[in-house]
Design an enzyme around this catalytic site. Structure first.
Site: not given
Length: 706
Positions: A336, A373
């Protein structure tokens, strides 16, 4: 109780045949207390062990060894030191602190508010549990080890997948690791090869607006411990076995487990947030602070930013990944806001961030899927992320595909790049195109149903005045906002959903599908449901029957993607044997102008028995396409496999049609996708799997024993 000096390594609580070694990193601490609790009453410690600098400190590490202690002991720390926010130090001995290396967490009495205000919080603090991770019997577990070329990812929320009563599970099993096990037959029938689980590392459900819960889980409390809230057995050790049972069951089904890991921030928030671990141990080490050291830099958008390239933090992240991969047997990680991991201790981007290179080159992680990401709140690195083997969430694919399907001008050539796995972004010729993780939707944003049903976000239920969530959604409601009884609008919405699935699964790269999109799961226009642990976010299992036609289409598209070798290429098209030829309404005459709303292309490899021709018409009128002659001289012509404008089951073929098309012109309906196939005459018609073939049967030859 006998207490020996112990050793500074390994960090955390380590079980040995003789007892347990405790080691804690606490820079600038002046004294440390190890608190031991009864497993069934952890409000007050049964023993407090004073760790002294003379006997229990080596450099910044505080340690001791307790003979005869075993698996299951509950523990925590009080750490003494200066409280001087202007110098970045926030020691508070009134707070009981969680060991950052704890493998299991006691969280049933956790009070976030008391951890953020002055006073003793022992009764309501988080505590760690001593764990021997090698007691579990993995039986004959073997990870599937799919290549990216053979991967279709399903992004899934462990709780939301089965929490709805429509799941048909008992109340205690809903929303749990075991509940997910019960639904593995559904995942197998869908044809996906990997589940990407939203955070299952212990997170803080109370890090949310008042009266709401943190549903997504992007609020880490412990990086090493599985989340207790997804376990049926609530004795704090139950989550360990139930998580491992889930991994083992998924592996037996040939499905990989990818964890969404959050190493960019923690649940301790900013200077106004609680102190339960890292803040009270070594605040200046673990977080990126502002120049005055009192405040936290916020590249995560959540209040703080982990100081990921500090040597101590790098080691913690690396140890954590090794634990999940080597001991808990997960198959990969999605990082993330991974761009945070490329920042230095002042927050500046680094050309060669050591943490990312160490993760990539770690031999324990050599077979793990690494997915970035590749952005944070201030930096966008898609196409420029560090490393030689990292895959990346292709946010450009999502944005361009949405705009193209919607009918925006100027996206034909951009969509062409997306279909090739974005060589305009990922410029290294040797790069595997499947390191582009393609998606139309993910947890963060509209569901696919809502993408074609809402022009605007509807997030009032989040309690932030509809200010939260993305404003740039590139969505189109097809004529009315939200639910409608208009049959023409509903028909168009269904076609647009099929178009998105078709494009996603016809593109080079690795496709990712959001949980429930295959049965039109809706969040009623909420594009930021992070705090909606309710029916709005949960998988509604009644949709499986209601949307059986769409579900059939998605299953067959996945089979097409996994069966035709054109979509498992290890190199960009035209760089090896497989070539792509671009067309317009006439063969060999593509239209890349801003006014173009259609794409046509053919894929050919002389080593394959099939040739593919695809038309994507995002225009609002039908268009006549003159078909190119198949490259294989021994073929009979083109056979139709897919036409999203047709009703089910004619919209997609499970087996090769018996007769080829009779015309050299194909009238492609408005807003539709067509797939044609030409084949050699010397192969049989069973080129695709029959509908009743299970995914398990498809993989048995490639991965024996599953």
């Amino acid at each position: 109780m006998q207490v020996l000096p112990g050793k500074s390594y390994p960090l955390g609580a380590t079980v040995t045949p003789e007892g347990v070694n405790f080691s804690l990193y606490a820079q600038n601490a002046t004294a440390v207390e190890l608190l031991l609790f009864d497993q069934h009453d952890h409000h007050r410690p049964t023993h407090v062990i004073q760790l002294t600098p003379q006997h229990h400190q080596t450099f910044y590490y505080w340690h001791c060894f307790i003979p005869d202690m075993e698996h299951g002991q509950v523990y925590g720390y009080r750490v003494h030191g200066p409280y001087n926010p202007d110098s970045g130090m926030r020691f508070d001995a009134q707070k009981v602190l969680l060991d950052p290396y704890a493998l299991a967490v006691v969280s049933d009495t956790w009070d976030r508010n008391k951890a953020g205000h002055p006073g003793d919080n022992c009764a309501t603090a988080l505590k760690g549990i001593v764990v021997d991770p090698y007691l579990y019997d993995w039986e004959d577990d073997t990870p599937p080890n799919h290549s990216f070329e053979r991967t279709v990812i399903y992004e899934l929320h462990v709780g939301g997948f089965t929490k709805d009563p429509s799941s048909g599970l008992s109340q205690e099993m809903r929303g749990t690791y075991r509940g997910l096990i019960e639904k593995i037959p559904y995942l197998k029938s869908l044809g996906i090869t990997a589940v990407e689980l939203l955070p299952i590392q212990q997170f803080d459900p109370f890090d949310a607006p008042t009266g709401r819960l943190n549903y997504w889980g992007y609020s880490p409390i412990s990086f090493f411990a599985p989340h207790n809230g997804y376990a049926i057995n609530q004795d704090s050790l139950g989550a360990l076995d139930e998580f491992r049972d889930m991994v083992k069951a998924l592996h037996k089904a040939g499905i990989e487990v990818i964890l969404d890991v959050v190493f960019n921030h923690t649940a301790e928030g900013d200077e106004n947030g609680p102190t339960f671990s890292w803040k009270g141990l070594a605040n200046r080490t673990y977080y990126i602070l502002t120049e005055n050291k009192r405040h936290y830099k916020n590249y995560s958008g959540t209040g703080n930013t982990l100081n990921a390239n500090h040597s101590v933090v790098r080691r913690m992240v690396r140890h954590c990944l090794r634990y999940w991969a080597g001991v808990m047997r997960v198959d990969g990680f999605r990082f993330d806001l991974a761009s945070v991991l490329s920042r230095d201790s002042d927050g500046r981007p680094m050309a060669n961030p050591p943490l990312l290179w160490e993760i990539e080159s770690d031999p324990v992680l050599a077979s793990s899927k690494l997915i970035a990401e590749a952005w944070d709140v201030e930096m966008y690195q898609v196409g420029n992320f560090v490393g030689d083997r990292w895959a990346e969430w292709n946010g450009k694919f999502r944005d361009r595909m949405r705009a193209f399907v919607k009918g925006d001008s100027g996206y034909a050539e951009k969509m062409m790049q997306c279909l090739l796995a974005s060589p305009d972004l990922f410029r290294t010729a040797e790069r595997n195109p499947h390191r582009s993780i393609n998606f139309a939707t993910c947890h963060d944003g509209f569901t696919l149903n809502d993408l074609v049903s809402y022009n605007d976000k509807h997030n009032l239920a989040n309690g932030e005045g509809n200010r939260d969530g993305h404003n740039d959604n590139r969505s189109w409601n097809c004529g009315e906002e939200g639910e409608t009884k208009n049959p023409e609008i509903n028909s168009l919405r269904l076609r647009q959903i099929k178009n998105c699935f078709a494009i996603l699964l016809l593109a080079q790269g690795t496709p990712m599908i959001l949980m429930g999109d295959e049965v039109r799961r809706t969040q009623k226009g909420n594009n930021n449901a992070y705090c909606q642990d309710n029916l709005l976010s949960w998988f509604d299992w009644t949709q499986v029957d209601k949307e059986k036609d769409l579900l059939h289409f998605v299953k067959e598209m996945i089979k097409l993607n996994m069966t035709l070798p054109h979509f498992q290429e290890s190199y960009f098209l035209n760089s090896q044997s497989t070539t792509v030829h671009w067309h317009g309404i006439k063969p060999g005459e593509p239209d890349w102008s801003d006014d173009s709303h259609s794409l046509a292309f053919s894929l050919h490899n002389p080593e394959y028995n099939e040739e593919i021709y695809v038309v994507m018409n995002a225009y609002w009128d039908s268009l006549k396409f003159n078909l190119p002659a198949p490259s294989r001289p021994d073929g009979k012509g083109w056979y139709r496999l897919v036409d999203t404008a047709l009703p089910s089951p004619d919209d997609i073929s499970s087996t090769m049609p018996s007769e080829p098309l009779s015309s050299e012109v194909y009238q492609v309906a408005s807003r539709s996708v067509v797939v044609l196939l030409a084949k050699s005459t010397d192969i049989d018609d069973a080129w695709m799997m029959p509908s009743e073939t299970t995914f398990e049967g498809m993989i048995k030859d490639e991965w024996p024993g599953h």
